[in-house]
Design a protein around this motif. Sequence first.
Motif, PDB file in Angstrom:
ATOM      1  N   ILE A  44      -2.804  -6.683  -8.082  1.00 48.88           N
ATOM      2  CA  ILE A  44      -1.724  -6.029  -7.341  1.00 48.88           C
ATOM      3  C   ILE A  44      -0.983  -5.003  -8.221  1.00 48.88           C
ATOM      4  N   GLY A  45      -0.984  -5.232  -9.542  1.00 48.09           N
ATOM      5  CA  GLY A  45      -0.390  -4.236 -10.443  1.00 48.09           C
ATOM      6  C   GLY A  45      -1.162  -2.923 -10.396  1.00 48.09           C
ATOM      7  N   HIS A  46      -2.481  -3.045 -10.363  1.00 52.11           N
ATOM      8  CA  HIS A  46      -3.291  -1.833 -10.243  1.00 52.11           C
ATOM      9  C   HIS A  46      -3.003  -1.122  -8.929  1.00 52.11           C
ATOM     10  N   ALA A  47      -2.758  -1.928  -7.876  1.00 54.15           N
ATOM     11  CA  ALA A  47      -2.472  -1.312  -6.575  1.00 54.15           C
ATOM     12  C   ALA A  47      -1.241  -0.414  -6.680  1.00 54.15           C
ATOM     13  N   LYS A  48      -0.273  -0.858  -7.476  1.00 54.68           N
ATOM     14  CA  LYS A  48       0.928  -0.035  -7.653  1.00 54.68           C
ATOM     15  C   LYS A  48       0.559   1.317  -8.276  1.00 54.68           C
ATOM     16  N   SER A  49      -0.292   1.253  -9.292  1.00 54.08           N
ATOM     17  CA  SER A  49      -0.710   2.473  -9.971  1.00 54.08           C
ATOM     18  C   SER A  49      -1.571   3.354  -9.055  1.00 54.08           C
ATOM     19  N   ILE A  50      -2.430   2.718  -8.269  1.00 56.88           N
ATOM     20  CA  ILE A  50      -3.290   3.455  -7.325  1.00 56.88           C
ATOM     21  C   ILE A  50      -2.429   4.153  -6.275  1.00 56.88           C
ATOM     22  N   PHE A  54      -2.659   8.092  -6.291  1.00 60.48           N
ATOM     23  CA  PHE A  54      -3.323   8.680  -5.125  1.00 60.48           C
ATOM     24  C   PHE A  54      -2.298   9.086  -4.068  1.00 60.48           C
ATOM     25  N   GLY A  55      -1.193   8.362  -4.048  1.00 64.30           N
ATOM     26  CA  GLY A  55      -0.128   8.724  -3.116  1.00 64.30           C
ATOM     27  C   GLY A  55       0.421  10.103  -3.456  1.00 64.30           C
ATOM     28  N   ILE A  56       0.618  10.354  -4.748  1.00 61.60           N
ATOM     29  CA  ILE A  56       1.111  11.660  -5.188  1.00 61.60           C
ATOM     30  C   ILE A  56       0.109  12.754  -4.822  1.00 61.60           C
ATOM     31  N   ALA A  57      -1.172  12.464  -5.082  1.00 57.60           N
ATOM     32  CA  ALA A  57      -2.207  13.464  -4.771  1.00 57.60           C
ATOM     33  C   ALA A  57      -2.188  13.797  -3.279  1.00 57.60           C
ATOM     34  N   GLU A 259       5.051   7.856 -18.377  1.00 60.89           N
ATOM     35  CA  GLU A 259       4.929   6.399 -18.326  1.00 60.89           C
ATOM     36  C   GLU A 259       5.877   5.802 -17.287  1.00 60.89           C
ATOM     37  N   PHE A 260       5.406   4.766 -16.610  1.00 62.42           N
ATOM     38  CA  PHE A 260       6.261   4.019 -15.674  1.00 62.42           C
ATOM     39  C   PHE A 260       6.082   2.527 -15.950  1.00 62.42           C
ATOM     40  N   ALA A 261       6.989   1.734 -15.379  1.00 61.29           N
ATOM     41  CA  ALA A 261       6.976   0.298 -15.646  1.00 61.29           C
ATOM     42  C   ALA A 261       5.879  -0.393 -14.856  1.00 61.29           C
ATOM     43  N   ARG A 262       5.159  -1.290 -15.535  1.00 58.38           N
ATOM     44  CA  ARG A 262       4.117  -2.006 -14.816  1.00 58.38           C
ATOM     45  C   ARG A 262       4.745  -3.051 -13.899  1.00 58.38           C
ATOM     46  N   LEU A 263       4.012  -3.399 -12.905  1.00 62.94           N
ATOM     47  CA  LEU A 263       4.471  -4.424 -11.976  1.00 62.94           C
ATOM     48  C   LEU A 263       4.195  -5.808 -12.554  1.00 62.94           C
ATOM     49  N   ASN A 264       5.220  -6.625 -12.586  1.00 58.66           N
ATOM     50  CA  ASN A 264       5.046  -8.041 -12.879  1.00 58.66           C
ATOM     51  C   ASN A 264       5.493  -8.805 -11.652  1.00 58.66           C
ATOM     52  N   LEU A 265       4.736  -9.812 -11.307  1.00 64.61           N
ATOM     53  CA  LEU A 265       5.018 -10.572 -10.096  1.00 64.61           C
ATOM     54  C   LEU A 265       5.239 -12.023 -10.498  1.00 64.61           C
ATOM     55  N   GLY A 266       6.193 -12.671  -9.825  1.00 67.60           N
ATOM     56  CA  GLY A 266       6.501 -14.056 -10.167  1.00 67.60           C
ATOM     57  C   GLY A 266       5.348 -15.010  -9.886  1.00 67.60           C
ATOM     58  N   PHE A 267       5.265 -16.065 -10.689  1.00 69.22           N
ATOM     59  CA  PHE A 267       4.336 -17.178 -10.488  1.00 69.22           C
ATOM     60  C   PHE A 267       2.858 -16.799 -10.550  1.00 69.22           C
ATOM     61  N   THR A 268       2.581 -15.687 -11.253  1.00 67.17           N
ATOM     62  CA  THR A 268       1.178 -15.361 -11.451  1.00 67.17           C
ATOM     63  C   THR A 268       1.027 -14.629 -12.781  1.00 67.17           C
ATOM     64  N   VAL A 269      -0.187 -14.401 -13.199  1.00 69.95           N
ATOM     65  CA  VAL A 269      -0.434 -13.601 -14.399  1.00 69.95           C
ATOM     66  C   VAL A 269      -1.183 -12.352 -13.969  1.00 69.95           C
ATOM     67  N   MET A 270      -1.053 -11.321 -14.783  1.00 72.15           N
ATOM     68  CA  MET A 270      -1.663 -10.063 -14.373  1.00 72.15           C
ATOM     69  C   MET A 270      -2.588  -9.503 -15.457  1.00 72.15           C
ATOM     70  N   SER A 271      -2.635 -10.156 -16.604  1.00 71.73           N
ATOM     71  CA  SER A 271      -3.514  -9.611 -17.628  1.00 71.73           C
ATOM     72  C   SER A 271      -4.959  -9.922 -17.264  1.00 71.73           C
ATOM     73  N   PHE A 311       4.348  -2.622   0.374  1.00 67.41           N
ATOM     74  CA  PHE A 311       4.990  -3.319  -0.744  1.00 67.41           C
ATOM     75  C   PHE A 311       5.108  -2.389  -1.954  1.00 67.41           C
ATOM     76  N   CYS A 312       4.023  -1.723  -2.293  1.00 64.55           N
ATOM     77  CA  CYS A 312       4.041  -0.828  -3.464  1.00 64.55           C
ATOM     78  C   CYS A 312       5.074   0.277  -3.283  1.00 64.55           C
ATOM     79  N   ASP A 313       5.191   0.725  -2.062  1.00 64.63           N
ATOM     80  CA  ASP A 313       6.147   1.765  -1.774  1.00 64.63           C
ATOM     81  C   ASP A 313       7.577   1.227  -1.920  1.00 64.63           C
ATOM     82  N   ARG A 314       7.765   0.037  -1.415  1.00 62.84           N
ATOM     83  CA  ARG A 314       9.105  -0.540  -1.381  1.00 62.84           C
ATOM     84  C   ARG A 314       9.636  -0.890  -2.766  1.00 62.84           C
ATOM     85  N   ILE A 315       8.757  -1.351  -3.657  1.00 64.91           N
ATOM     86  CA  ILE A 315       9.255  -1.762  -4.974  1.00 64.91           C
ATOM     87  C   ILE A 315       9.579  -0.562  -5.853  1.00 64.91           C
ATOM     88  N   GLY A 316       9.089   0.603  -5.466  1.00 62.48           N
ATOM     89  CA  GLY A 316       9.468   1.804  -6.182  1.00 62.48           C
ATOM     90  C   GLY A 316       8.833   1.927  -7.552  1.00 62.48           C
TER      91      GLY A 316
END
Length: 568
Positions: A44-50, A54-57, A259-271, A311-316
Amino acid sequence: MTDTIEKPSLNFVEQIIEDDLASNKWDGRVQTRFPPEPNGYLHIGHAKSICLNFGIAEKYGGGGNLRFDDTNPIKEEGEYVDAIEKDIRWLGFNLDDRVLFASDYFEQFYEHAIALIRAGKAYVCDLTSEQTREYRGTLTSPGKDSPHRDRSVDENLDLFQRMRKGEFPDGTRTLRAKIDMASPNFNLRDPVMYRILHADHHRTGSDWCIYPMYDWAHGLEDTIERVTHSVCTLEFENHRPLYDWFLDALDVFHPQQIEFARLNLGFTVMSKRKLLELVRDGHVEGWDDPRMPTLSAFRRRGYTAEAIRNFCDRIGVARFNSRIDLAVLENCIREDLNKRAPRVMCVLNPLRVVIENYPEGQVEELDGINNPEDASAGERKIPFSRVLYIERNDFLEDAPKKFFRLAPGREVRLRYAYFVTCTQVIKDDNGEIVELRCTYDPATRGGSAPDGRKVKGTIHWVSADHAVDAEVRLYDRLFTEENPDKTKENTSYLDCLNPESLTTLSNCKLESSWRSAADATTWSDRIVRVQFERTGYFCLDPTTSDTKPIFNRTVTLRDTWAKMQKRS
Ligand code: ATP
Ligand code: MG
């Protein structure tokens, strides 16, 4: 913890782009890229970056490349390449012919390295990796120059060419940039550009035995693709001086790294390292195990691409790291499914109920509303008969006053059907309740009493003869800690795996109309998303068989009871 999020009209990356467009900095061009290393599945962190790239493009009529950063032959595999592409297309981004591979640029990287050597800005170093580390110095003390730092250009060219030819074993030599061993920024202390690695690459096979390091390759990939805004996560902030140094030293097209902040989500790992470990060591059933934070898992669990994008849009997009509450994601999913998921009834833990005054052998069809949020979803017929199933926990033998469901002598509404009153409790030899006897009031058909009498509770049910046997999998968070990465001393994230993250119910009773709930187009892909009334949103698992459907719980309903009570 970020709970409520206010979204500014433009995020700071878009602001930079609009400023650049206004000043015509890039000749009015916008070119972004999403550069995954194909060493795992997207999360889901990658989804934020995608969505950002791609949203900007899309927004600015520019280009957005999917570029595989496949410079490390050891950890990368074709399986990941395919999975990544599939996930991005599923998210709804059109990739057309914009799927690129860094490995296609290996020859160009090599030529650029030769140019840097010729310019006296790179040298072949014979220190071992251990020595290289020693020479690098510490945070408080400067590094030491390598004894090979002042090799002549000719000697460097010769050695580097022989490195490429395969004359030296792994780890014996590197090509390094000649920058500054005393720089306060470690990344500038003569960083390694190439290492020797006699390993086959998933795309270039055995063509190469030297492989470029991330920092050297990344800026070149961007310049080759004429990227204007190279958007990456904050941990690359102190790599930016090196990114800039390489491109300046080569005097080539010079994208701007942001650079922007990566998404961290509660109760899971993202690495990806940890996600791989969860898969490889069998803590989950695979990359698409519905408990994983990967996009393939979310898809299997029934999350929609639209909800994830929302969701990605909403979290900014921010410049500081934070952790997003899982509830924010789940609310986006609920919001979306509420509109699109047809309702059916499914009893997860069945308890048999016999309606004693209902004629044997009689079946009647009652009307059910498919989706109260969407009139166009229509109605369906629900068979009702003498023997039903209700949810085991909708009955209590010794019910407190505030228990509004079924109890001996109490009356309750069966959704879309009748008022029923429990008259008898039947138990087996162990004292376990195996059946209830009830009576129904024929005058309450459809769920209301002509005499105006009220009942407080409404429960779901299915007709025993008509029910479909189903398996239902209830998922809970994968970890018991909100931040599994930050565990107590001597413990690892694996120590806080939630032992109750999966509950399999194999004896569920599903309303027979469930299949018509899936429209024909989605049925062929076996994408069936429904709401089981009162228990949550569910999605047909792709491994399901025709004889016994398997449903994954996508997300629970919130405030179920509050709602049900208002209706009655
Ligand atoms: P690792 O897990 O080893 O840190 P990674 O997740 O950074 O790896 P990449 O394949 O390099 O893996 O990521 C591709 C792109 O996705 C990069 O631009 C990276 O910045 C971005 N990205 C990765 N994780 C996140 C995240 N949690 N939030 C936002 N963007 C992310
Ligand atoms: Mg990375």
